[in-house]
Design an enzyme around this catalytic site. Structure first.
Site, short mmCIF file in Angstrom:
data_model
loop_
_atom_site.label_atom_id
_atom_site.label_comp_id
_atom_site.label_asym_id
_atom_site.label_seq_id
_atom_site.Cartn_x
_atom_site.Cartn_y
_atom_site.Cartn_z
N ASP A 34 0.84 -1.20 0.00
CA ASP A 34 0.00 0.00 0.00
C ASP A 34 0.87 1.25 0.00
OD1 ASP A 34 -1.98 -1.79 0.17
OD2 ASP A 34 -2.71 -1.19 2.15
N ALA A 35 1.95 1.19 0.77
CA ALA A 35 2.80 2.38 0.89
C ALA A 35 3.47 2.70 -0.45
CB ALA A 35 3.86 2.15 1.96
N GLU A 36 3.87 1.66 -1.17
CA GLU A 36 4.48 1.90 -2.49
C GLU A 36 3.47 2.51 -3.44
OE1 GLU A 36 7.80 -1.52 -3.24
OE2 GLU A 36 5.80 -2.17 -2.70
N TYR A 37 2.24 1.99 -3.34
CA TYR A 37 1.16 2.53 -4.18
C TYR A 37 0.94 4.02 -3.86
CZ TYR A 37 -3.47 3.02 -6.29
OH TYR A 37 -4.53 3.43 -7.04
N ASP A 38 0.91 4.33 -2.55
CA ASP A 38 0.69 5.72 -2.14
C ASP A 38 1.75 6.65 -2.71
OD1 ASP A 38 -1.46 4.82 -0.78
OD2 ASP A 38 -0.51 4.90 1.21
N SER A 83 -34.97 -8.76 -17.20
CA SER A 83 -34.79 -9.56 -15.98
C SER A 83 -34.77 -11.03 -16.37
CB SER A 83 -35.88 -9.24 -14.96
OG SER A 83 -37.12 -9.27 -15.59
N LEU A 84 -34.72 -11.88 -15.38
CA LEU A 84 -34.56 -13.31 -15.65
C LEU A 84 -35.74 -14.09 -15.12
CD1 LEU A 84 -30.83 -13.69 -14.56
CD2 LEU A 84 -31.70 -13.77 -16.89
N GLU A 117 -23.03 -18.72 -13.66
CA GLU A 117 -22.41 -17.66 -12.86
C GLU A 117 -23.16 -17.53 -11.55
OE1 GLU A 117 -22.98 -14.19 -15.30
OE2 GLU A 117 -22.09 -15.17 -17.02
N ASP A 121 -26.16 -10.61 -5.36
CA ASP A 121 -27.30 -9.92 -4.76
C ASP A 121 -26.90 -8.47 -4.50
OD1 ASP A 121 -29.79 -9.53 -3.79
OD2 ASP A 121 -29.44 -10.53 -1.87
N LYS A 293 -26.78 -19.31 -18.55
CA LYS A 293 -26.94 -18.67 -19.86
C LYS A 293 -26.47 -19.62 -20.96
CE LYS A 293 -25.79 -14.37 -17.56
NZ LYS A 293 -24.84 -13.30 -17.33
N LYS A 317 -32.79 -19.88 -8.17
CA LYS A 317 -32.72 -19.17 -6.90
C LYS A 317 -32.42 -20.12 -5.74
CE LYS A 317 -33.86 -15.24 -6.56
NZ LYS A 317 -34.91 -14.31 -6.91
N CYS A 411 -26.04 0.17 33.59
CA CYS A 411 -25.35 -0.82 32.75
C CYS A 411 -25.63 -2.23 33.27
CB CYS A 411 -23.85 -0.55 32.77
SG CYS A 411 -22.90 -1.85 31.94
N CYS A 414 -22.10 -3.55 34.75
CA CYS A 414 -21.36 -2.98 35.87
C CYS A 414 -22.21 -2.03 36.72
CB CYS A 414 -20.10 -2.26 35.38
SG CYS A 414 -20.44 -0.72 34.53
N CYS A 429 -22.71 2.92 28.28
CA CYS A 429 -22.34 2.77 29.68
C CYS A 429 -21.16 3.69 29.91
CB CYS A 429 -21.93 1.32 29.96
SG CYS A 429 -20.91 1.17 31.44
N CYS A 434 -15.91 -0.74 33.35
CA CYS A 434 -16.96 -1.72 33.05
C CYS A 434 -16.32 -3.00 32.51
CB CYS A 434 -17.92 -1.14 32.02
SG CYS A 434 -19.14 -2.33 31.43
S1 IVH Z 1 -27.59 -11.54 -16.51
C1 IVH Z 1 -30.82 -10.79 -19.55
N1 IVH Z 1 -25.95 -12.38 -14.67
O1 IVH Z 1 -30.26 -10.59 -11.71
C2 IVH Z 1 -29.86 -11.20 -18.51
N2 IVH Z 1 -27.82 -11.08 -13.99
O2 IVH Z 1 -33.15 -11.09 -12.58
C3 IVH Z 1 -29.42 -10.05 -17.70
N3 IVH Z 1 -27.88 -10.61 -11.58
O3 IVH Z 1 -31.19 -7.51 -13.06
C4 IVH Z 1 -28.88 -10.39 -16.40
N4 IVH Z 1 -26.04 -11.68 -11.06
O4 IVH Z 1 -29.34 -7.55 -11.32
C5 IVH Z 1 -27.07 -11.68 -14.93
N5 IVH Z 1 -24.36 -13.14 -13.15
C6 IVH Z 1 -25.48 -12.45 -13.41
C7 IVH Z 1 -26.22 -11.81 -12.40
C8 IVH Z 1 -27.39 -11.14 -12.72
C9 IVH Z 1 -27.05 -10.95 -10.61
C10 IVH Z 1 -29.13 -9.84 -11.40
C11 IVH Z 1 -29.22 -8.60 -12.23
C12 IVH Z 1 -30.49 -8.72 -13.02
C13 IVH Z 1 -31.23 -9.76 -12.27
C14 IVH Z 1 -32.10 -10.52 -13.23
#
Ligand code: IVH
Length: 671
Positions: A34-38, A83-84, A117, A121, A293, A317, A411, A414, A429, A434
Site C-alpha cells: 500500500d505504501a508503495e502505491y501511495d 430480468s430473468l 455464474e 445480490d 446462460k 434461486k 449498565c 457494571c 455505559c 466496566c
Molecule cells: S444476466 C438478460 N448475470 O439478476 C440477462 N444477472 O433477474 C441479464 N444478476 O437484473 C442479467 N447476477 O441484477 C445476470 N451473473 C449475473 C447476475 C445477474 C445478478 C441480477 C441482475 C439482473 C437480475 C435478473
C-alpha cells in the site's frame, strides 16, 4: 519539471497506477505494498497540482471529483436491461433445458453448452465505454430508463476508467452488479450505529443506498465492488459467446466473477448449483442463486426473448435467507466502546441450513421504529456469517402480551450510569472500568486485523479477567506461563503457544497497533493513514487538531476523537506500559533511492539463508518489490533447492536467476 516532461511522467504514473489497480482490485494479486502505491499516487497528485491543465477525467485521481448533485439525470438504455425467469427446483432446470432444445429444434440427446455464474445480490448497473473511456454509468431502473450515477460508479475502485486494451471498441456497454462485500457491510453497520444512523437491513440495500447518494464522497467511503456479466450495445467488437465475452472484458480490466464457468447440459448446471450452495456461506459477498446462460451468442439470438426476459437464460434461486420466528427475550449487551446493543434471543429457527437463535436489534431507536417487542413474531434475515437482523414484525400475530424493553437505567454489566448522548442513537455505559468494555476491548486488541495474537479469543480473555490476571491490554505483556497454567484444561504446550503469540505481537506494524487501541472512529483504513502520516505512536499522541485535519480523509469528528483518546491519562499510561514491556510497533521504511528501486524479485524453492517474509522485507527496504509469480516484468528469480515451475519459467523468459548467496551479496555489496 517542464510541461513535456511532466506530461510524460504523468502518463507513466497513470499507466502504472492503473496496472496496480487492476492487479489489486480485479485480479486480487497485488504486486506492491500500500505504501508503495501511495508514493506513486501522491507523485501523480503533485504533478497534476502543478499542471492542472494536464488533468483528464480518466486520471486515477479523478475518481472522487464531482460536487454533490441536486438530483440524478435519467438515462434511457440503448438496449433494455431485461430480468430473468426464475427456476427453483431441479425439475425447473430440466424444463428450461428442454425448452431451449425444443425451440432450437435440437434432439433431446444433444447437450447444450451453458455458462453458469453466481447470481450476485446487489444492484444492476450499466457502464458505457466510448473509445475505451468510461463516459456514463447508470442504474438499471425499470429496465428501460435508469438514473445516471456516473460520479458514484467512478468511485468503485475495481471499475476501470479506461479499458486496458490497445484498440478499444468504439462503443462497449457492459452490465454488472455492484455489491458491498460482507465484511465491509458489517463494519459499515457498526459505524452507523456508533454514529447514530439507521443500519442497513442487508448488503444489497447498503450497495443500492450508496450508489444512489447525491454526494459522491459518500459512495467513495464505501468499499463497493462490481462483477460484470453481460454486454449491452457493442460497436466495432464482436464476441461469439458468453465465455469469450467474459474472458475478453476480463483481459480489458473489467472485474468478472472468477467462479463463472462453462458447463454442459442439465447435469453441469446442477453440479454448479450444488457447488455454489455449498460455498454460499463462505463467499465474501452475498449471492442469491445461480444464473444459467446459453453460451453461444448465435444460439442466444436464435432463441430471442419474451417481453421482459430472455429465453436463453434463467436464474436458479437459492432458498430465501429469511424465516419467521418468535422473540423470546431481548437482552442488552455492552460493546468495547460502551455502546449497549439490544440483542433478540429467538426461538431457534433454521435459515438456509443454519440454526439461528440470536438477532441484533441495533439500538433502541431502531427498535422503536420497527416497534419490536418481547414476544413478537418476526421475520428475520441473515447474510453470510453476519449476525441476523429483524426485518419486520408480523403485528397481526400479536396477542397483546408483548412488551417493549425500555432503555436500561444502569449498565447491565457494571451498574454504572447509562447515557443517551444527544444526536446519537447509541446508548452508552459510562463506567470506565466496566468489565464488559474491558473484555471487548482486549478481544479487539488481540483480533486478527489488530495485533493478531493467535489463539487469544473470547474464551481465554474471559478467564484472564476472571482470574484477575489482566485489567487492561498492557497486562497481556506481563503474563507468564504459570498465569496461563491456572486456566481450566490448560497444557504446557498450549500455554507456551499463547505466550509466543503474545510475544510475537510485540512487533506489529504501527497501523495495526493504532487500530488495536480501539480509538473511536479509527478503523483499519484510518489507522493506516495515521501510521503513514505520523510514523510513530509518540508523534501521533502529540498531534494537534490541524495536523490531523491536514490528512485527506480525516474529518473533525475523527480528529477530535483521536485528541480525546490521547488526552486521557489512563490511555497514555496503558501505552507507556506496553512500550516498557517491549512493544515496538514497526514502520515500513520505504527507501525510494534504495539499490533495488523498481526491481521485482521472485523467491522460489526451499530457502535456507532466510525466510520468504525476511526476503520480502529485505527487498522492500531497498525499494524493490517481491512478487509471487514470474512474468516478463520480473527482474530476478532467487531460487533455493528444488525450485520447480517458477525457475523453469524464469529460464524460458530469460530472467536472471540468483542463488541465495548471490542475492545476499547483491544486497550487501558496494555496487
Ligand atoms: S444476466 C438478460 N448475470 O439478476 C440477462 N444477472 O433477474 C441479464 N444478476 O437484473 C442479467 N447476477 O441484477 C445476470 N451473473 C449475473 C447476475 C445477474 C445478478 C441480477 C441482475 C439482473 C437480475 C435478473
Amino acid at each position: 519539471m517542464d510541461k513535456p516532461a511532466a506530461a510524460g511522467r504523468i502518463a507513466e504514473l497513470r499507466a502504472e497506477i492503473r496496472r496496480h489497480d487492476n492487479l489489486y482490485y480485479v485480479l486480487d494479486r497485488p504486486a506492491i505494498t500500500d505504501a508503495e502505491y501511495d508514493i506513486l499516487y501522491l507523485e501523480l497528485v503533485k504533478l497534476e497540482e502543478e499542471h492542472p491543465d494536464l488533468i483528464t477525467p480518466d486520471s486515477p485521481t479523478q475518481r472522487v471529483g464531482g460536487r454533490p448533485l441536486d438530483r440524478f439525470e435519467q438515462v434511457t438504455h440503448r438496449i433494455p436491461m431485461l430480468s430473468l425467469e426464475n427456476a427453483f427446483t431441479d425439475g425447473d432446470i430440466a424444463e428450461f433445458d428442454d425448452r431451449v432444445k425444443r425451440f432450437l429444434g435440437l434432439p433431446a440427446g444433444e447437450e447444450i453448452a451453458y455458462v453458469c455464474e453466481p447470481k450476485m445480490d446487489g444492484l444492476a448497473v450499466e457502464l458505457v465505454y466510448e473509445g475505451g473511456r468510461l463516459t456514463v454509468g447508470s442504474t438499471r431502473g425499470d429496465g428501460f430508463v435508469g438514473e445516471e450515477v456516473t460520479q458514484n460508479l467512478k468511485t468503485v475502485k475495481s471499475i476501470p476508467l479506461t479499458l486496458g486494451c490497445d484498440n478499444p471498441p468504439a462503443l462497449l456497454e457492459v452490465r454488472g452488479e455492484v455489491f458491498l462485500p460482507l465484511d465491509a457491510f458489517q463494519k459499515l453497520n457498526t459505524q452507523r450505529e456508533e454514529e447514530g444512523e439507521a443500519p442497513f437491513a442487508n448488503p444489497r440495500n447498503a450497495a443500492a443506498g450508496s450508489i444512489r447518494q447525491l454526494d459522491p464522497r459518500i459512495a467513495a467511503k464505501r468499499p463497493l465492488a462490481i462483477f460484470c456479466y453481460a454486454p449491452g450495445m457493442v460497436e466495432a467488437a464482436s464476441f461469439a459467446s458468453q465465455s469469450e465475452f467474459l474472458a475478453t472484458i476480463r483481459r480489458w480490466g473489467l472485474p468478472v466473477n472468477p467462479l463463472a464457468r462453462q458447463v454442459t447440459g442439465v447435469a453441469g448446471i446442477l453440479a454448479f448449483y450444488r457447488e455454489m450452495t455449498a460455498q454460499r456461506d463462505t463467499l465474501p459477498y452475498e449471492i442469491d442463486g445461480v444464473v444459467v446462460k446459453v453460451d453461444s451468442f448465435a444460439l442466444q439470438r436464435e432463441l430471442g426473448e419474451k417481453s421482459r426476459s430472455p429465453r436463453w437464460a434463467a436464474a436458479v434461486k437459492f432458498p430465501p435467507r429469511q424465516a419467521v420466528t418468535v422473540i423470546e427475550d431481548i437482552v442488552p449487551s455492552v460493546g468495547r466502546t460502551g455502546v449497549i446493543t439490544p440483542t433478540a434471543h429467538l426461538r431457534p429457527v433454521e435459515v438456509s441450513g443454519v440454526t439461528v437463535s440470536r438477532a441484533t436489534l441495533h439500538n433502541w431507536e431502531e427498535m422503536e421504529r420497527k416497534d419490536i417487542r418481547i414476544g413478537d413474531t418476526v421475520v428475520i434475515e441473515r447474510a453470510g456469517d453476519v449476525i441476523p437482523a429483524v426485518v419486520r414484525v408480523l403485528t397481526e400475530k400479536r396477542s397483546g402480551d408483548e412488551r417493549f424493553l425500555p432503555i436500561p437505567a444502569s449498565c447491565p454489566e457494571c451498574g454504572s450510569e447509562v447515557v443517551k448522548i444527544p444526536d446519537e442513537v447509541a446508548v452508552r455505559c459510562m463506567g470506565l472500568s466496566c468489565p464488559a468494555q474491558i473484555r471487548e476491548s482486549i478481544i479487539h486488541f488481540a483480533s486478527r486485523h489488530a495485533m493478531d495474537i493467535d489463539g487469544l479469543g473470547e474464551k481465554y480473555v474471559e478467564q484472564l479477567l476472571r482470574l484477575g490476571l489482566v485489567r487492561n491490554v498492557a497486562d497481556l505483556y506481563l503474563l507468564t506461563r504459570d498465569d496461563f497454567m491456572q486456566f481450566d484444561r490448560m497444557g504446557v504446550k498450549l500455554a507456551e503457544n499463547l505466550l509466543n503469540a503474545i510475544a510475537a505481537s510485540r512487533q506489529r506494524e504501527l497501523s495495526r497497533f493504532i487500530f488495536a487501541l480501539g480509538i473511536r472512529h479509527v478503523g483499519e483504513h484510518t489507522a493506516k493513514l495515521l501510521a503513514t502520516a505520523f510514523g510513530s505512536i509518540d508523534n501521533l499522541a502529540r498531534a494537534e487538531e490541524e495536523e490531523l485535519l491536514s490528512i485527506r480523509e480525516i474529518g473533525p469528528q475523527v480528529a477530535r476523537s483521536i485528541i480525546t483518546f490521547f488526552h486521557n491519562e489512563g490511555n497514555r499510561e496503558t501505552i507507556r506500559r506496553m512500550i516498557e514491556a517491549g512493544v515496538r510497533p514497526t514502520v515500513e521504511e520505504k527507501r525510494v533511492g534504495g539499490r533495488f528501486t523498481g526491481k521485482t524479485f521472485v523467491f522460489t524453492g526451499a530457502l535456507t539463508r532466510f525466510t520468504r517474509d525476511e526476503a520480502k522485507t529485505m527487498v522492500e527496504s531497498e525499494g524493490g518489490h517481491a512478487a509471487g509469480s514470474v512474468s516478463k516484468k520480473t527482474d530476478y528469480v532467487v531460487a533455493g533447492a528444488e525450485a520447480g515451475s517458477k525457475l523453469a519459467k524464469a529460464r524460458d523468459l530469460g530472467v536472471a536467476v540468483l542463488t541465495e548467496d548471490e542475492f545476499l551479496t547483491m544486497l550487501e555489496g558496494d555496487t
